[in-house]
Design an enzyme around this catalytic site. Structure first.
Site, PDB file in Angstrom:
ATOM      1  N   GLU A 269       0.822  -1.212   0.000  1.00 12.24           N
ATOM      2  CA  GLU A 269       0.000   0.000   0.000  1.00 12.24           C
ATOM      3  C   GLU A 269       0.857   1.263   0.000  1.00 12.24           C
ATOM      4  O   GLU A 269       0.638   2.191   0.780  1.00 12.24           O
ATOM      5  CB  GLU A 269      -0.979  -0.012   1.187  1.00 12.24           C
ATOM      6  CG  GLU A 269      -1.922  -1.202   1.136  1.00 12.24           C
ATOM      7  CD  GLU A 269      -3.005  -1.215   2.198  1.00 12.24           C
ATOM      8  OE1 GLU A 269      -2.766  -0.659   3.289  1.00 12.24           O
ATOM      9  OE2 GLU A 269      -4.071  -1.786   1.936  1.00 12.24           O
TER      10      GLU A 269
ATOM     11  N   ASP B 271      -8.353  -9.121   4.138  1.00 13.84           N
ATOM     12  CA  ASP B 271      -8.096  -7.993   5.032  1.00 13.84           C
ATOM     13  C   ASP B 271      -9.174  -7.853   6.104  1.00 13.84           C
ATOM     14  O   ASP B 271     -10.041  -6.981   5.978  1.00 13.84           O
ATOM     15  CB  ASP B 271      -8.017  -6.708   4.198  1.00 13.84           C
ATOM     16  CG  ASP B 271      -7.545  -5.519   5.015  1.00 13.84           C
ATOM     17  OD1 ASP B 271      -7.064  -5.731   6.133  1.00 13.84           O
ATOM     18  OD2 ASP B 271      -7.651  -4.371   4.526  1.00 13.84           O
TER      19      ASP B 271
ATOM     20  N   GLU C 140     -12.568  -2.188  11.771  1.00 11.26           N
ATOM     21  CA  GLU C 140     -12.516  -1.464  10.502  1.00 11.26           C
ATOM     22  C   GLU C 140     -13.644  -1.890   9.562  1.00 11.26           C
ATOM     23  O   GLU C 140     -14.238  -1.059   8.882  1.00 11.26           O
ATOM     24  CB  GLU C 140     -11.153  -1.720   9.845  1.00 11.26           C
ATOM     25  CG  GLU C 140     -11.036  -1.123   8.467  1.00 11.26           C
ATOM     26  CD  GLU C 140      -9.679  -1.388   7.817  1.00 11.26           C
ATOM     27  OE1 GLU C 140      -8.800  -1.968   8.475  1.00 11.26           O
ATOM     28  OE2 GLU C 140      -9.510  -1.013   6.642  1.00 11.26           O
TER      29      GLU C 140
ATOM     30  N   HIS D  98     -15.730  -7.919   1.347  1.00 11.12           N
ATOM     31  CA  HIS D  98     -15.321  -6.627   0.805  1.00 11.12           C
ATOM     32  C   HIS D  98     -16.426  -5.933   0.009  1.00 11.12           C
ATOM     33  O   HIS D  98     -16.200  -5.457  -1.100  1.00 11.12           O
ATOM     34  CB  HIS D  98     -14.070  -6.786  -0.065  1.00 11.12           C
ATOM     35  CG  HIS D  98     -13.076  -5.689   0.182  1.00 11.12           C
ATOM     36  ND1 HIS D  98     -13.378  -4.361  -0.037  1.00 11.12           N
ATOM     37  CD2 HIS D  98     -11.801  -5.714   0.631  1.00 11.12           C
ATOM     38  CE1 HIS D  98     -12.331  -3.631   0.276  1.00 11.12           C
ATOM     39  NE2 HIS D  98     -11.361  -4.419   0.705  1.00 11.12           N
TER      40      HIS D  98
HETATM   41  C1  GCV Z   1      -2.481   0.418   8.454  1.00  6.42           C
HETATM   42  C2  GCV Z   1      -5.984  -2.124   5.501  1.00  6.42           C
HETATM   43  C3  GCV Z   1      -6.396  -0.853   6.164  1.00  6.42           C
HETATM   44  C4  GCV Z   1      -5.252   0.123   6.284  1.00  6.42           C
HETATM   45  C5  GCV Z   1      -4.102  -0.591   7.014  1.00  6.42           C
HETATM   46  C6  GCV Z   1      -3.730  -1.828   6.224  1.00  6.42           C
HETATM   47  C7  GCV Z   1      -2.615  -2.614   6.885  1.00  6.42           C
HETATM   48  O1  GCV Z   1      -5.725  -1.906   4.147  1.00  6.42           O
HETATM   49  O2  GCV Z   1      -7.462  -0.277   5.459  1.00  6.42           O
HETATM   50  O3  GCV Z   1      -5.700   1.229   6.991  1.00  6.42           O
HETATM   51  O4  GCV Z   1      -2.992   0.265   7.155  1.00  6.42           O
HETATM   52  O5  GCV Z   1      -4.852  -2.658   6.119  1.00  6.42           O
HETATM   53  O6  GCV Z   1      -2.939  -3.552   7.596  1.00  6.42           O
HETATM   54  O7  GCV Z   1      -1.461  -2.291   6.701  1.00  6.42           O
END
Ligand code: GCV
Length: 710
Positions: free
Chosen positions: A309, A383, A411, A535
């Protein structure tokens, strides 16, 4: 009535009212004390305990023993409703100490057994009427003390205690995704608990309560900053602040760790590269580690999110994950530090399946990581979805120390608005059989049978007075710690303990709350992502439903990529006829997941693209079944709201009504999820909603607009 008389009557009425309240209602509680409330126990056990616990003796001198002493003074007095002298004499009714510090414990000759329990282990025994809490270390004695409180708070008999306890995992760590500006990525309970601008001069007393709470459930590490890391945390200015926090945590056995930005040698070190094989980079990290350990001798180590990311990493320099991890591991190794290397890596390639990406990226390095590297893998391959099958890297890298990363913060599970007891989900994950070494190779076993072991949980804490935004979600913090200590603990036990410690001792109310807790995860899966869907969330905030979303720049950030609904059916084909990422599992698991007849329905649409008309186990068609699950989820929230109503007066009004308000939001959202998803999927299925499923109140276009507005 004269004015004077009226005033007198009013005053009298008020006194009566106060008396009435004191007798009948439960004291207001803002939730700050978590499961360490130490409120007076019910009369049925109070008298027994008062007989038993007349004096307490804490035999040892250190900051940790001071903490034990404080906890016992406050805790016993609170639970027993009277002051209990805490001294250091041998003739007390409860004695805490080590063989080295307690003459009585020395006489018991437990050295060998205590040693075999390891540094965090402890023994609690009733010896000639005296409750003895013994360990070979101060921290073990602290853990034993908290266990003793758990016994009292759950009203256990003390007459014949025979407990030996040792944690099953070494590293039991909370990960805080806290940014240096005080915000928390995916945090829903206020701001960061670390007030960087005030540190190191002013130390918030709340840090001690954070440490107490964690120690009480066996957590022994805390990553202070976000894995999307800012290199500033490694500057001398911030390291002083980190050291101040570490000083508060130390007596409670909690080590601090930092998320290291891989490009830090460039960001703050002014080097032209962060190539892990470049000697200047190697030297920079070594010097940085030495600097940190000088300030914080028990610093835990680093965690790294690399090449994920947008984060920098070794691949930026054509080096491997092992090159990157091992370079950092070498820097901390002389100080006995470790590196958590995250496996959350999913660079997109055209036509690829994100669910297989981490395995493809990391598996080639099995056996190549240094001895002090732990590969930190999310529980599922995507995720932190409401439900995922276990990640194939568990049992997939036998030469590597793999630890689970769980997400305590919600989340994808309704933030701090939805009541979900996550222990049920974690149990399902830990009990999953990987077949790595034949039947019975559960995730828990795979994780436990390694040289170094651990588990990480992304924290749900913040500056909100009740720590977690929703009173019920304190239970997830609690359950994470208790499962880290013993990954086999049943969810029912965790729910019961937490409820008694935190909410009420009323047996009927405990039974109701525990039932709600145990049902809650399945219910949320039902109204969000049933039957293996995943998702379906709106891209940015991840709160509400947006299964139609298809405008993110990466395919694998769009819900349509995951559900693949069309006129035929719905679901992601991960079998041989599709992406074939099911082949990452060991053959017995692979065979079950690949076979539509045998694949558990809860994972069906995760692995298969299935016809709307398929007959499900219930006899319903897939379309009807999907609709039934969504409705069932909504029904659960409604029933839970009604059930909660019956607890009025049993739980203090403050927490009772705060939870009531959250349940109201949860019902609103469950209806939103059901209606938005069913209306959208109906555009493909073109079938009517089955009987018993409510008609949505709005048109699909309204739900699409709402997702944008939210
Ligand atoms: C800390 C997901 C979350 C991100 C997070 C990422 C990760 O994509 O949306 O906010 O980043 O996981 O675990 O690194």
């Amino acid at each position: 009535m004269s004015h004077k008389k009226a005033h007198k009557a009013q005053k009298y009425g008020f006194v009566l009212f106060v008396l009435f309240c004191a007798i009948t209602s439960v004291k207001a509680d803002d939730g700050y004390r978590l499961w360490l409330r130490y409120e007076r126990l019910p009369a049925r056990s109070l008298n027994l305990y008062r007989e038993r616990i007349r004096t307490v003796s804490v035999q040892g001198t250190s900051p940790t023993f001071d903490a034990i002493r404080r906890e016992l003074s406050v805790g016993c007095a609170g639970l027993l409703g009277m002051p209990i002298p805490v001294g250091d004499r041998d003739d007390a009714s409860v004695i805490v100490g080590l063989p080295q510090t307690s003459p009585l414990i020395r006489k018991l000759r437990w050295e060998a057994e205590l040693k075999s329990l390891g540094p965090d282990g402890y023994r609690i025994r009733t010896v000639r009427g005296v409750v003895v809490i013994a360990s070979s270390t101060d921290i073990g004695a602290l853990y034993g003390t908290f266990h003793f409180f758990r016994l009292l708070q759950t009203e256990q008999p003390l007459d014949n205690l025979q407990l030996d306890q040792a944690p099953r995992l070494n590293f039991r760590v909370l990960n805080h995704w806290d940014n240096l500006d005080g915000s928390i990525e995916r945090g829903y309970a206020g701001n960061s608990l670390w007030n960087w601008s005030e540190l190191p001069e002013r130390i918030d007393p709340r840090l001690t309560d954070y440490a107490r709470a964690n120690a009480s459930i066996g957590i022994n590490g805390s990553v202070l900053n976000n894995v999307n890391a800012n290199a500033q945390i490694l500057t001398p200015e911030y390291l002083d602040k980190v050291a101040a926090i570490a000083n508060v945590f130390r007596p409670y056995g909690i080590r601090v760790y930092l998320a290291a930005r891989f490009s830090a040698p460039m960001d703050i070190g002014k080097l032209p590269t962060a190539d892990p094989l470049d000697p200047s980079v190697v030297a920079w990290w070594k010097a940085k580690a030495d600097e940190i350990y000088k300030l914080i001798p028990d610093f835990g180590g680093f965690i790294v999110k690399a090449n994920s990311e947008g984060q920098p990493g070794p691949r930026t320099y054509n080096r491997t994950h092992a090159d990157g991890a091992n370079m950092l591991a070498a820097a901390v190794a002389p100080h006995h530090g470790i590196v958590f290397w995250r496996a959350f890596v999913y660079d997109m390639k055209p036509g690829y399946d994100r669910a297989g990406a981490a395995y493809e990226n990391l598996k080639p390095f099995d056996g190549k990581f240094a001895r002090n590297v732990l590969l930190q893998v999310k529980n599922g391959p995507i995720d932190f979805q409401p439900r995922e099958p276990f990640h194939p890297l568990f049992g997939g890298m036998p030469q590597t120390q793999v630890i689970p990363e769980l997400q305590i913060t919600q989340e994808y599970l309704g933030f701090s608005n939805h009541f979900v007891f996550l222990a049920s989900m974690w149990r399902e994950f830990l009990d999953s059989d990987t077949y790595a070494a034949g039947r019975g190779s559960t995730v828990a076993k795979v994780v436990e049978h390694q040289r170094l072991t651990g588990i990480a949980g992304v924290a749900n804490t913040g500056s909100d007075r009740n720590w977690t935004g929703h009173h019920m979600l304190q239970a997830n913090w609690y359950a994470f710690g208790r499962l880290a200590w013993d990954p086999d603990t049943p969810s029912q036990q965790l729910a019961t303990e937490w409820t008694k410690l935190t909410l009420t001792h009323d047996p009927k109310a405990v039974a109701t709350i525990v039932r709600m807790m145990l049902e809650s995860h399945e219910a949320v899966v039902n109204y969000m992502t049933p039957l293996g869907l995943h998702h379906l969330f709106w891209g940015g905030h991840h709160y509400g439903p947006a299964p139609w979303w298809d405008t993110e720049k990466r395919d694998d950030w769009n819900p349509v990529y995951y559900h693949k609904a069309d006129a035929f059916g719905i679901g992601f084909d991960r079998t041989r006829t599709g992406s074939n990422t099911v082949s990452q599992y060991h053959p017995p698991v692979r065979r079950v997941f690949s076979d539509l007849q045998r694949c558990p329905e809860k994972f069906m649409l995760w692995f298969h693209h299935v016809s709307w008309d398929r007959k499900m186990k219930s006899g319903r068609t897939l379309w009807d079944e999907l609709a039934w699950h969504y409705q069932h989820g909504v029904d659960w929230v409604r029933a839970t709201r009604a059930g909660w109503g019956e607890l009025k007066g049993v739980i203090d009004e403050e927490r009772y009504s705060a939870i009531e308000r959250k349940l109201e939001i949860q019902e609103r959202d469950a209806v939103w999820w059901r209606d938005a998803c069913l209306l959208y999927f109906q555009t493909f299925a073109k079938r009517p909603l089955p009987a018993g499923v409510e008609k949505p109140a709005h048109a699909l276009a309204d739900y699409k607009a709402k997702a944008l507005d939210w």
